[in-house]
Design an enzyme around this catalytic site. Structure first.
Site, PDB file in Angstrom:
ATOM      1  N   ASP A  82     -31.214  -6.082  39.321  1.00  0.00           N
ATOM      2  CA  ASP A  82     -31.716  -6.780  40.495  1.00  0.00           C
ATOM      3  C   ASP A  82     -32.722  -7.851  40.067  1.00  0.00           C
ATOM      4  OD1 ASP A  82     -32.125  -7.331  43.204  1.00  0.00           O
ATOM      5  OD2 ASP A  82     -33.709  -5.829  43.406  1.00  0.00           O
ATOM      6  N   HIS A 180     -38.722  -9.896  51.436  1.00  0.00           N
ATOM      7  CA  HIS A 180     -39.048  -8.735  50.615  1.00  0.00           C
ATOM      8  C   HIS A 180     -40.304  -8.038  51.144  1.00  0.00           C
ATOM      9  CE1 HIS A 180     -36.727 -11.050  47.431  1.00  0.00           C
ATOM     10  NE2 HIS A 180     -36.114  -9.894  47.494  1.00  0.00           N
ATOM     11  N   GLY A 212     -34.051  -8.013  50.866  1.00  0.00           N
ATOM     12  CA  GLY A 212     -35.131  -7.821  51.835  1.00  0.00           C
ATOM     13  C   GLY A 212     -34.641  -7.250  53.146  1.00  0.00           C
ATOM     14  N   ALA A 213     -33.694  -6.304  53.084  1.00  0.00           N
ATOM     15  CA  ALA A 213     -33.035  -5.832  54.298  1.00  0.00           C
ATOM     16  C   ALA A 213     -33.449  -4.424  54.719  1.00  0.00           C
ATOM     17  CB  ALA A 213     -31.519  -5.885  54.116  1.00  0.00           C
TER      18      ALA A 213
END
Length: 309
Positions: A82, A180, A212-213
């Protein structure tokens, strides 16, 4: 069970109104909780490692933990880097056995982002590894990612189409309003679905990714506030917005903050109620279970990925 790429996962999810959860991992209990939930829900699974996680747990430990999780659960799992910030970190993860890497060149000008992404794609594809890139900048703070609201930019649909064509990237992380960390919106939650639909129209065969979910579930925020330092004003992405995004090409949804909140809330609760207890198994066990329940909820009720393994 095997370490797999995201290629087949995304081919199944694209235009099928569900998304695959990509969960950030830092230690054994987090991995166990996530994998147990995915096994229960018979869901496809991506475990991803940030730069902060690599520094904290060391790649060799994380890779072996993921291998143990596959053996124990019988699941196929994609292991993903990531937010790789340069070619060297992506190359290292490819060489270490990761099945997917992200090169995040979003801080660079468009042409530099293309050149960097293409370099990673060429190396990774030779090794059978898939690549995610990012176009647009998300605001917020998470690990070493720090972008203030003024510097955040939404993804331009035309640039997205050109970017994918010129780089050959396998999936694209886009910026449509997510952020985020635990403080995603100052006012009412807003995601630019018109922009998302236009991006999907222009590159219909490219899996899209939402960073950022996390939905920042109130139950865990409340527990953290009740049993320790407060997290005031935390506001995540509404769950129904995530489900809507999955209708327009979003195949991968990153979740990190919710994992941190679930684990921290349960540890704070346990230690407050049992102040004399100093056995880590006594508080890490409940924390692992809290992660399992939260991830199962995400897979089933938010991502719609139950039974899609």
């Amino acid at each position: 069970m095997a370490l797999i790429t995201t290629k087949e996962m995304f081919e199944k999810a694209l235009n099928a109104d569900y998304a695959v959860g990509a969960f950030n991992v830092n230690n054994m209990e987090i991995i166990q909780g996530i994998v147990e939930a995915a096994a229960e829900e018979q869901a496809p699974l991506i475990l991803q490692v940030s730069a902060g996680a690599r520094k904290y747990a060391k790649p060799a430990y994380l890779i072996k933990l993921v291998e143990a999780a596959m053996e124990d659960s019988g699941l196929d799992i994609a292991l993903h880097l990531d937010h790789g910030e340069d070619f060297d970190i992506c190359k290292k993860c490819v060489d270490d056995g990761f099945s997917s890497v992200m090169i995040d060149g979003s801080k660079h000008p468009f042409e530099e982002n293309i050149a960097l992404t293409k370099q990673v794609v060429e190396y990774a594809h030779e090794k059978g590894v898939v690549v995610e890139a990012e176009l647009g900048k998300l605001a917020g703070v998470e690990d070493n990612i720090k972008v203030d609201a003024r510097s955040a930019t939404f993804t331009d649909p035309a640039e997205a189409a050109e970017f994918v064509e010129r780089t050959g990237v396998d999936s694209l992380a886009i910026a449509i309003g997510t952020s985020h960390g635990a403080y995603k919106f100052k006012g009412d939650p807003y995601l630019d679905f018109e922009r998302l639909q236009e991006i999907h129209r222009l590159i219909p065969d490219t899996p899209l990714v939402l960073h950022g979910a996390s939905t920042v579930l109130p139950e865990f925020v409340d527990l953290c506030n009740q049993y320790g330092g407060e997290i005031p004003g935390a506001k995540g992405v509404p769950e129904e917005m995530i489900r809507t995004a999955a209708k327009y090409g979003v195949c991968k949804v990153n979740i990190d903050t919710d994992l941190r909140l679930a684990m921290t809330a349960e540890i704070r609760r346990y230690l407050t109620e049992h102040p004399a207890d100093f056995d880590p198994r006594k508080y890490l066990g409940p924390a692992r279970d809290a992660i399992r329940k939260m991830v199962a909820h995400k897979i089933r009720d938010v991502l719609g990925a139950s039974g899609k393994r």
